[in-house]
Design an enzyme around this catalytic site. Structure first.
Site, PDB file in Angstrom:
ATOM      1  N   ILE A  12     -14.820   0.698 -10.502  1.00  0.00           N
ATOM      2  CA  ILE A  12     -15.389   0.880  -9.541  1.00  0.00           C
ATOM      3  C   ILE A  12     -15.758   1.629  -8.541  1.00  0.00           C
ATOM      4  CG2 ILE A  12     -16.476  -0.442  -7.327  1.00  0.00           C
ATOM      5  CD1 ILE A  12     -14.542  -3.169  -7.762  1.00  0.00           C
ATOM      6  N   TYR A 140      -1.188 -10.719  -4.142  1.00  0.00           N
ATOM      7  CA  TYR A 140      -2.135  -9.405  -4.855  1.00  0.00           C
ATOM      8  C   TYR A 140      -3.238 -10.426  -3.586  1.00  0.00           C
ATOM      9  CZ  TYR A 140      -6.778  -7.851  -5.800  1.00  0.00           C
ATOM     10  OH  TYR A 140      -8.107  -7.510  -6.029  1.00  0.00           O
ATOM     11  N   ARG A 220     -17.715 -18.888 -11.871  1.00  0.00           N
ATOM     12  CA  ARG A 220     -17.523 -17.870 -10.777  1.00  0.00           C
ATOM     13  C   ARG A 220     -18.875 -16.886 -10.477  1.00  0.00           C
ATOM     14  NH1 ARG A 220     -13.198 -19.502 -10.360  1.00  0.00           N
ATOM     15  NH2 ARG A 220     -11.498 -19.013 -10.804  1.00  0.00           N
TER      16      ARG A 220
END
Ligand code: UDP
Length: 327
Positions: A12, A140, A220
Site C-alpha cells: 500500500i 496483530y 470479505r
C-alpha cells in the site's frame, strides 16, 4: 508539503508514494526493505532504515521539516502474530512509538496510521461501523488497537493529531499497471487465486465451505488500493485543514464470498482455476463488511473501483505483466 512515508516500499505504501508524487508533494520514504522492494518506490527520496534505529529517526527529523507522516510499516500476518507475538509487538507497537516520539520531539503534528478491521475481533454486527466493539482476538489486531489508544493519549498530552484508517481487505493494483501486490510469502486470496490461474500455483485452497453465508464461504469487503490511497490523502488534508483526530473504517461496503472471487477471477482471466476445498482457517469470521459512511461524510471519500471485476482485472494485469508472475 513534505510527507514522510514509513513503509513506502511495501504494497500500500508504494501506491501511496506514487500518488503523493503525482499530486506534487515532496516525499521521503523510510523503509527497512524487510518486506518491501526498492524498485517499488517510484518517486521521492528513499532512506533505508528501521524505526528501531533511533539515530536514523533523529537524523531524518533534524534534516527535514515534515508536514505529515504516514505509517504503513508493519507485519501483517495474523497467524504469524499468534506464533511470534514478540515480533509483532516489537515492530508494530514499540517501533511505532519511536516514530511518534520523534514526531513529538520535532513538533510534527499530523499522523496517518494504517489500522485494520482486525481491531474489532469477532463481528457483533455487520456492516461494522467505527463504534463497533473493539475486542481483537490476535496479537496483530491487539497491537494495532494499542497504537490507536496510544494515539488518543498522545493527542491529549502532546497535541499530536492522528487519523487511524482501518482497512478491510486491501486488494487490486495500480490502474496504470506499474505497481502491485508482492507479499513474501503471499497469503492473500486474490493474488493466490491469480497465481493458480497462471499455473504458478497448482491450485487455490478454499478455507471452509460450511460458513453461515449464502454459498458457505467467507465474505470479505475488498477495497481497491487506489481508493485506500485517496482516503489517506483526504485524511491528511483533513488534519492540515484543522480537522479533529478521527478513525475511519475503509471498505467498499460490498461483501464478496471466496467462491465469488474465484468465479470472477475465472471470468476476468479466461483461465481455469483449480480449486481444493479445505478446512476452515483458524480465526476467520464468516463475514467482515465495513460501514464506511463516516469516511464518506466527513472526508468526502468516494471509492472509485468498487466492483470486484475491476479490482481483480487490475491485479491480473500486474500478476501477468510486471508482477512476480511476469518475472
Ligand atoms: N482464503 C482462502 N484461501 C486462501 C486464502 C484466503 O479461502 O488461500 C479466504 C480466507 O479464509 C478469507 C478470505 O479468503 O475468508 C480473505 O482472506 P485473506 O487472507 O485474503 O484476507 P484476510 O480476510 O485474512 O485479511
Amino acid at each position: 508539503m513534505h510527507v514522510l512515508v514509513v513503509g513506502g516500499a511495501g504494497y500500500i505504501g508504494s501506491h501511496m508514494v506514487k500518488r503523493l508524487c503525482q499530486r506534487g508533494f515532496e516525499v521521503t520514504v523510510l523503509d527497512n526493505l524487510s518486506a518491501g522492494y526498492r524498485d517499488a518506490v517510484t518517486g521521492g527520496r528513499f532512506v533505508l532504515g528501521d524505526l528501531g534505529e533511533l539515530e536514523v529517526l533523529e537524523d531524518l527529523f533534524t534534516t527535514c521539516r515534515f508536514d505529515g507522516v504516514m505509517h504503513f510499516a508493519s507485519h501483517i500476518q495474523v497467524g504469524e502474530s499468534v506464533r511470534e507475538p514478540a515480533k509483532y509487538y516489537r515492530n508494530n507497537v514499540f517501533k511505532t512509538q519511536h516514530l511518534l516520539d520523534a514526531m513529538v520531539a520535532h513538533r510534527v503534528r499530523c499522523f496517518i496510521f494504517s489500522s485494520t478491521a482486525a481491531i474489532f475481533g469477532e463481528p457483533v454486527h455487520v456492516p461494522m461501523d467505527e463504534a463497533h466493539p473493539k475486542n481483537p482476538i490476535n496479537p496483530y489486531g491487539r497491537g494495532k488497537w494499542m497504537v490507536e489508544q496510544m494515539l488518543q493519549d498522545y493527542e491529549v498530552a502532546y497535541d499530536l493529531k492522528a487519523v487511524c484508517l482501518r482497512y478491510f481487505n486491501a486488494a487490486g493494483a495500480d490502474p496504470e499497471g506499474e505497481l502491485g501486490e508482492r507479499h513474501q510469502p503471499e497469503t492473500h486470496l486474490i493474488p493466490l487465486v491469480l497465481r493458480a490461474a497462471t499455473g504458478r500455483l497448482p491450485q487455490v485452497t478454499v478455507f471452509g465451505t460450511d460458513y453461515d453465508t449464502p454459498d458457505g464461504t467467507c465474505i470479505r469487503d475488498y477495497i481497491h488500493v487506489s481508493d485506500l490511497c485517496e482516503a489517506h490523502l483526504l485524511a491528511l488534508q483533513h488534519l492540515w485543514d484543522g480537522g479533529d483526530s478521527a478513525a475511519y473504517n475503509l471498505g467498499n461496503g460490498n461483501g464478496f464470498s471466496v467462491r465469488e472471487v474465484i468465479e470472477t477471477a475465472h471470468t476476468i482471466t479466461g483461465r481455469d482455476i483449480p480449486v481444493r476445498y479445505g478446512e476452515r482457517r483458524a480465526g476467520d469470521p464468516a463475514r467482515l463488511v465495513a460501514d464506511s459512511r463516516r469516511a464518506r461524510a466527513e472526508l468526502g471519500w468516494e471509492p472509485r473501483y468498487t466492483d470486484l471485476a475491476t479490482i481483480i482485472a487490475h491485479a491480473w494485469r500486474w500478476e501477468t505483466g510486471h508482477g512476480e508472475g511476469g518475472r
